[in-house]
Design a protein around this motif. Sequence first.
Motif, PDB file in Angstrom:
ATOM      1  N   THR A  66       9.517  42.609  55.654  1.00 30.56           N
ATOM      2  CA  THR A  66      10.754  42.537  56.428  1.00 30.56           C
ATOM      3  C   THR A  66      11.458  41.205  56.212  1.00 30.56           C
ATOM      4  O   THR A  66      12.672  41.155  55.978  1.00 30.56           O
ATOM      5  N   ASP A 119       8.568  51.746  61.637  1.00 33.39           N
ATOM      6  CA  ASP A 119       9.400  50.613  61.243  1.00 33.39           C
ATOM      7  C   ASP A 119       9.203  50.221  59.781  1.00 33.39           C
ATOM      8  O   ASP A 119      10.142  49.782  59.119  1.00 33.39           O
ATOM      9  N   ASN A 128      11.269  52.691  57.843  1.00 34.92           N
ATOM     10  CA  ASN A 128      12.686  52.414  58.041  1.00 34.92           C
ATOM     11  C   ASN A 128      13.125  51.191  57.236  1.00 34.92           C
ATOM     12  O   ASN A 128      14.143  51.228  56.542  1.00 34.92           O
ATOM     13  N   ASN A 129      12.353  50.123  57.315  1.00 29.63           N
ATOM     14  CA  ASN A 129      12.727  48.902  56.585  1.00 29.63           C
ATOM     15  C   ASN A 129      12.672  49.106  55.075  1.00 29.63           C
ATOM     16  O   ASN A 129      13.526  48.603  54.347  1.00 29.63           O
ATOM     17  N   ASN A 144      13.681  59.243  65.960  1.00 29.48           N
ATOM     18  CA  ASN A 144      13.881  57.802  65.796  1.00 29.48           C
ATOM     19  C   ASN A 144      15.340  57.543  65.431  1.00 29.48           C
ATOM     20  O   ASN A 144      15.800  57.922  64.340  1.00 29.48           O
ATOM     21  N   HIS A 147      16.990  54.870  64.650  1.00 35.25           N
ATOM     22  CA  HIS A 147      17.271  53.993  63.506  1.00 35.25           C
ATOM     23  C   HIS A 147      17.147  54.760  62.201  1.00 35.25           C
ATOM     24  O   HIS A 147      17.990  54.632  61.306  1.00 35.25           O
TER      25      HIS A 147
END
Length: 146
Positions: free
Chosen positions: A54, A82, A85-86, A114, A116
């Motif tokens: 990240t 996450d 997603n990242n 989710n 995002h």
Amino acid sequence: MRSTCEYGNILYKKGEESENKEEKMQYYNEAMQYEEKAYSICKNLSPANFILGTLYAKYKNDLQKAIFYLQNAIKLNPENIDSYNNLGIVFCITKQYTKAIEIFNVALLKDSTNIHVLQNIAMSYRYLGQETKANYYSEKLKKTMQ
């Protein structure tokens, strides 16, 4: 070693919460130092890989390293949405929209609500000019947020 990783995680979160740009960068820089130390001792720490991936994307703009660490984080903890997603965001930044969509779809299999991931997959389809699919995910996002 784990305490080094945990302290890096605390610094990362403080950086995320800070509204002061200089303070945020200081926290990120310190978090990277602790996470790199933790990674050098044990490469199998999912949180260290996630934070390094990240921060390499967000703070250092080193997208190849970001991809490397985020892919490791997913291998070590395939339930961390996450990380997907990242990684998808990094693929979008590098204009690899098809790869991004594949990653976002895996994330949606694990958590179909989710917000995002829904937002990012809609954006990816929009970049590819696939408005019907982009609109589908945008509508799903709106329903999820109600």
